[in-house]
Design a protein around this motif. Structure first.
Motif, PDB file in Angstrom:
ATOM      1  N   ASP A   1       0.851  -1.127   0.522  1.00  0.00           N
ATOM      2  CA  ASP A   1       0.034  -0.195   0.263  1.00  0.00           C
ATOM      3  C   ASP A   1       1.482   1.198  -0.008  1.00  0.00           C
ATOM      4  O   ASP A   1       0.076   2.011   0.537  1.00  0.00           O
ATOM      5  CB  ASP A   1      -1.142  -0.437   1.230  1.00  0.00           C
ATOM      6  N   LYS A   2       2.148   1.037  -0.382  1.00  0.00           N
ATOM      7  CA  LYS A   2       2.962   1.860  -0.548  1.00  0.00           C
ATOM      8  C   LYS A   2       2.707   3.169  -1.067  1.00  0.00           C
ATOM      9  O   LYS A   2       2.801   4.469  -1.246  1.00  0.00           O
ATOM     10  CB  LYS A   2       4.182   1.702  -0.696  1.00  0.00           C
ATOM     11  N   ALA A   3       2.214   3.332  -2.594  1.00  0.00           N
ATOM     12  CA  ALA A   3       1.442   4.143  -2.998  1.00  0.00           C
ATOM     13  C   ALA A   3       0.704   4.891  -2.269  1.00  0.00           C
ATOM     14  O   ALA A   3       0.628   6.250  -2.507  1.00  0.00           O
ATOM     15  CB  ALA A   3       1.154   3.705  -4.457  1.00  0.00           C
ATOM     16  N   SER A   4      -0.211   4.560  -1.398  1.00  0.00           N
ATOM     17  CA  SER A   4      -1.229   5.309  -0.824  1.00  0.00           C
ATOM     18  C   SER A   4      -0.527   5.875   0.469  1.00  0.00           C
ATOM     19  O   SER A   4      -0.557   7.855   0.363  1.00  0.00           O
ATOM     20  CB  SER A   4      -1.842   4.386  -0.006  1.00  0.00           C
ATOM     21  N   LEU A   5       0.423   5.542   0.701  1.00  0.00           N
ATOM     22  CA  LEU A   5       1.229   6.792   1.974  1.00  0.00           C
ATOM     23  C   LEU A   5       2.686   7.251   1.275  1.00  0.00           C
ATOM     24  O   LEU A   5       2.274   8.562   1.979  1.00  0.00           O
ATOM     25  CB  LEU A   5       2.316   5.116   2.591  1.00  0.00           C
ATOM     26  N   ILE A   6       2.680   7.355  -0.248  1.00  0.00           N
ATOM     27  CA  ILE A   6       3.852   7.956  -0.614  1.00  0.00           C
ATOM     28  C   ILE A   6       2.714   9.385  -1.137  1.00  0.00           C
ATOM     29  O   ILE A   6       3.384  10.795  -1.303  1.00  0.00           O
ATOM     30  CB  ILE A   6       4.293   7.265  -1.788  1.00  0.00           C
ATOM     31  N   SER A   7       1.598   9.049  -1.097  1.00  0.00           N
ATOM     32  CA  SER A   7       1.073  10.154  -2.035  1.00  0.00           C
ATOM     33  C   SER A   7       0.211  10.899  -0.665  1.00  0.00           C
ATOM     34  O   SER A   7      -0.226  12.266  -1.086  1.00  0.00           O
ATOM     35  CB  SER A   7      -0.772   9.073  -2.555  1.00  0.00           C
ATOM     36  N   ILE A   8       0.029  10.462   0.309  1.00  0.00           N
ATOM     37  CA  ILE A   8      -0.407  11.577   1.396  1.00  0.00           C
ATOM     38  C   ILE A   8       0.636  12.764   1.645  1.00  0.00           C
ATOM     39  O   ILE A   8       0.574  13.349   1.783  1.00  0.00           O
ATOM     40  CB  ILE A   8      -0.254  11.022   2.366  1.00  0.00           C
ATOM     41  N   LEU A   9       2.215  11.850   1.705  1.00  0.00           N
ATOM     42  CA  LEU A   9       3.298  12.632   2.198  1.00  0.00           C
ATOM     43  C   LEU A   9       3.433  13.695   0.640  1.00  0.00           C
ATOM     44  O   LEU A   9       3.550  14.584   0.854  1.00  0.00           O
ATOM     45  CB  LEU A   9       4.032  11.897   2.799  1.00  0.00           C
ATOM     46  N   GLU A  10       3.483  12.765  -0.036  1.00  0.00           N
ATOM     47  CA  GLU A  10       2.912  14.187  -1.672  1.00  0.00           C
ATOM     48  C   GLU A  10       2.112  15.182  -1.511  1.00  0.00           C
ATOM     49  O   GLU A  10       2.773  16.337  -1.528  1.00  0.00           O
ATOM     50  CB  GLU A  10       3.287  13.499  -2.891  1.00  0.00           C
TER      51      GLU A  10
END
Length: 481
Positions: free
Chosen positions: A155-164
């Protein structure tokens, strides 16, 4: 007398047909289309950040099994390097050493906070399938406008999207209207101890979120091709999780002189009987609502069945049962996942054991499932015991809640011609731990028909990643409205 009976039956039949047609035609309206927005350009750095995150193998193998903590700590070091403003303006604390909770104070602390969730642990790549990957599983390769790698969809794309999204807004001097918390778990793929600890802390601090948003549903074109429009499956509830041990203890011996029935025979027969019959179906109100919202775009016969469930529910259920995904929406599922017995080819084992995993419909309990298993196996020699902690599968989030309406509105904005519908998540998520003290727990990401999920060539189109970042940006900026 016969004429009167015939006349009565004719009138009753005409009345029935009239009611069915009236409901069907009243139901048959256009599915609304709301305007979407053009997605902002995706900076090259965002893709680089996602690919770098994938290259760190943050693998969890099973509850209680050791993990490579160096990789998990390296991941957090990378996040701190990639998102300096996040780590300058937001506070964070660690739970169970490897999970983190970030806090972004809003302008109006009196408003109830929102929680955005993701996890960064990933499932292993099976040794038997590693050669079937067309790219290195942890290479983070970009090919044909698609990012490949274990964990990119889950689910890394979700985490990265939140931080982006957060880093971009901080660079613009933005502050949200209400408090936001980011809950990032390190062991969702096992039991979710990290998220459980975070939820316990928030509950102890009397922090009561108005909305929690986690993974779960997604956008699909494949499951409703007749609509010719994307459908956003916004999960407002999830099924419970419970595993059971089925154990047989029967005298073994030398394989040259087998008894009429061995432990393996008894267990195998029990598993066959267990799989021969399913638990009774139950069409939840949220599934009824899902069909109400997509019904106008279906065929006349399908619309008629949906508009008249009092008459055609079993017909509709029969169609749902034909597909494993839709069947899982209407009943508790029970399936053997691990079978263990024997240690040598010429020794009849004395013990045979199976682990049976169940996903439990809201409204049913582990005790209900255990009762069904015992009755279906119907053999006192097969000992049935609970093998895992029961997950909480509480009530569905209200469709008129602020949280659901915000997610629905954000989905309209980032996806052209989308049809948002309520949905039941059949998989377990970390958000279950927040259910007892949160007003609305939503499980949804605006990715489209994920590919390679827990399997071979896990991947995500760049267009989905771009949509996810903008989606979270809308959630963050419009949460106070």
């Amino acid at each position: 007398m016969i004429k009167k009976i015939f006349l009565f039956l004719l009138v009753a039949a005409l009345l029935l047909v009239g009611i069915v047609l009236f409901n069907t035609f009243r139901f048959s309206k256009e599915i609304p289309i709301k305007a979407s927005k053009e997605l902002p350009a995706l900076p090259d750095s965002a893709l680089s950040h996602l690919r770098a995150a994938i290259r760190i193998p943050t693998i969890t193998f099973g509850d209680g099994l050791p993990v490579d903590t160096l990789q998990f700590n390296t991941f957090w070091q990378l996040m701190e390097q990639q998102y300096p403003l996040v780590h300058q303006h937001l506070t964070h604390q660690s739970f169970n050493a490897l999970s983190r909770l970030y806090h972004w104070p809003g302008k109006h602390p009196e408003q109830k906070p929102y929680v955005l969730m993701a996890h960064f642990d990933v499932v292993p790549v099976e040794a038997a399938t590693a050669k079937q990957w067309t790219v290195a599983p942890f290479g983070g390769e970009l090919k044909n406008d698609t990012v490949y790698g274990r964990g990119v969809a889950d689910d890394k794309a979700s985490l990265i999207s939140i931080l982006e999204a957060t880093e971009k807004l901080l660079a613009q001097g933005f502050q949200p209207e209400r408090d936001f918390y980011f809950s990032f778990g390190n062991d969702e793929e096992t039991i979710g101890h990290g998220a459980q600890a975070i939820a316990k802390y928030m509950q102890e601090q009397k922090i009561k979120p108005e909305m929690v948003l986690d993974e779960g549903g997604e956008i699909t074109r494949e499951h409703f091709p007749e609509l010719k429009r994307p459908v956003a499956l916004i999960a407002v509830a999830e099924k419970g999780y419970m595993s059971f041990d089925l154990t047989v203890d029967q005298a073994g011996g030398h394989s040259s002189t087998p008894a009429k029935e061995t432990a393996i025979d008894i267990l195998s027969k029990g598993l066959v009987k267990l799989r021969e019959k399913q638990m009774p179906y139950k069409v939840l109100p949220l599934i009824h609502e899902m069909f109400q919202r997509i019904g106008p775009g279906l065929s006349f016969a399908q619309r008629m069945a949906i508009a008249n469930p009092w008459l055609f529910e079993k017909v509709l259920v029969g169609q749902l049962e034909k597909d494993k995904s839709s069947n899982a929406l209407i009943r508790t599922t029970i399936v053997p996942t691990i079978v263990q017995s024997g240690m040598k080819d010429n020794v009849i084992p004395s013990v045979a054991k199976a682990i049976v995993n169940t996903r439990i419909l809201p409204g049913q309990t582990p005790d209900d499932v255990e009762f069904f298993i015992r009755g279906q196996v119907d053999d006192a020699r097969i000992v049935v015991t609970k093998a895992s902690q029961a997950d909480y599968n509480g009530p569905a989030a209200a469709l008129d809640s602020k949280g659901y309406l915000l997610v629905e509105n954000a989905t309209y904005q980032v996806t052209k011609d989308v049809i948002p519908v309520p949905f039941l998540s059949v998989g377990a998520t970390d958000s279950k731990y927040f259910q007892p003290f949160s007003e609305a727990v939503i499980k949804f990401l605006p990715s489209t028909d994920s590919k390679g999920f827990h399997g071979i060539d896990e991947r995500m189109p760049v267009s989905d990643f771009k949509r996810m970042i903008y989606f979270y940006q809308i959630i963050l900026t419009q949460a106070g409205k």
